[in-house]
Design a protein around this motif. Sequence first.
Motif, PDB file in Angstrom:
ATOM      1  N   ASP A 248      -7.101   2.339  -6.265  1.00 40.58           N
ATOM      2  CA  ASP A 248      -6.708   2.410  -4.854  1.00 40.58           C
ATOM      3  C   ASP A 248      -6.735   3.853  -4.343  1.00 40.58           C
ATOM      4  N   LEU A 249      -6.309   4.790  -5.179  1.00 42.92           N
ATOM      5  CA  LEU A 249      -6.323   6.205  -4.800  1.00 42.92           C
ATOM      6  C   LEU A 249      -7.760   6.674  -4.568  1.00 42.92           C
TER       7      LEU A 249
ATOM      8  N   HIS B 282       0.809  -1.216   0.000  1.00 43.64           N
ATOM      9  CA  HIS B 282       0.000   0.000   0.000  1.00 43.64           C
ATOM     10  C   HIS B 282       0.847   1.274   0.000  1.00 43.64           C
ATOM     11  N   VAL B 283       2.133   1.153   0.198  1.00 43.96           N
ATOM     12  CA  VAL B 283       3.001   2.336   0.262  1.00 43.96           C
ATOM     13  C   VAL B 283       2.904   3.186  -1.003  1.00 43.96           C
ATOM     14  N   PRO B 284       2.940   2.613  -2.221  1.00 44.82           N
ATOM     15  CA  PRO B 284       2.863   3.481  -3.409  1.00 44.82           C
ATOM     16  C   PRO B 284       1.590   4.321  -3.487  1.00 44.82           C
ATOM     17  N   VAL B 285       0.444   3.736  -3.163  1.00 48.58           N
ATOM     18  CA  VAL B 285      -0.795   4.511  -3.257  1.00 48.58           C
ATOM     19  C   VAL B 285      -0.892   5.536  -2.129  1.00 48.58           C
ATOM     20  N   VAL B 286      -0.381   5.206  -0.960  1.00 54.64           N
ATOM     21  CA  VAL B 286      -0.388   6.188   0.131  1.00 54.64           C
ATOM     22  C   VAL B 286       0.547   7.341  -0.229  1.00 54.64           C
TER      23      VAL B 286
ATOM     24  N   ALA C   7     -12.298   8.220  -0.998  1.00 55.54           N
ATOM     25  CA  ALA C   7     -13.632   8.030  -0.424  1.00 55.54           C
ATOM     26  C   ALA C   7     -13.563   7.924   1.099  1.00 55.54           C
ATOM     27  N   ALA C   8     -12.604   7.154   1.600  1.00 51.24           N
ATOM     28  CA  ALA C   8     -12.466   7.001   3.052  1.00 51.24           C
ATOM     29  C   ALA C   8     -12.034   8.317   3.699  1.00 51.24           C
TER      30      ALA C   8
END
Length: 118
Positions: A102-103, A37-41, A108-109
């Motif tokens: 993922d972005l 998940h690091v790349p999308v974060v 949304a969240a």
Amino acid sequence: MQAAGMDAASLANLREALGNSQPGHGSDEFDGLWREHVPVVDAFLAVSSQWRTASAGAGGMITPAGGVIAPNALVFIGLDYAAVRVGLDAEGIVVTPELWRDLRTIEAAAASALNEDD
């Protein structure tokens, strides 16, 4: 992923932690964030200031009778996708369909968390 308590301080803490968790930048993991998940974060953090917002409410006006109408509340609608694209391009982040999905999940969240009443 779940956005909890998102504010400037938590984003700064996440940026710092990620800076220490990427390959070649210190430790190999950040507690609570899976490596995949690091790349999308990183992508989200690169554009996390590019929100479309609206004002909801009556603007804190005083009525002729002397009553007060609730002040405006800022509503986070979503990311400004044109600005997001420019920001991601400027950071050299390649937007794949998976990264985009993922972005948007993080968006949304984050919007939900930002729009919560305290």
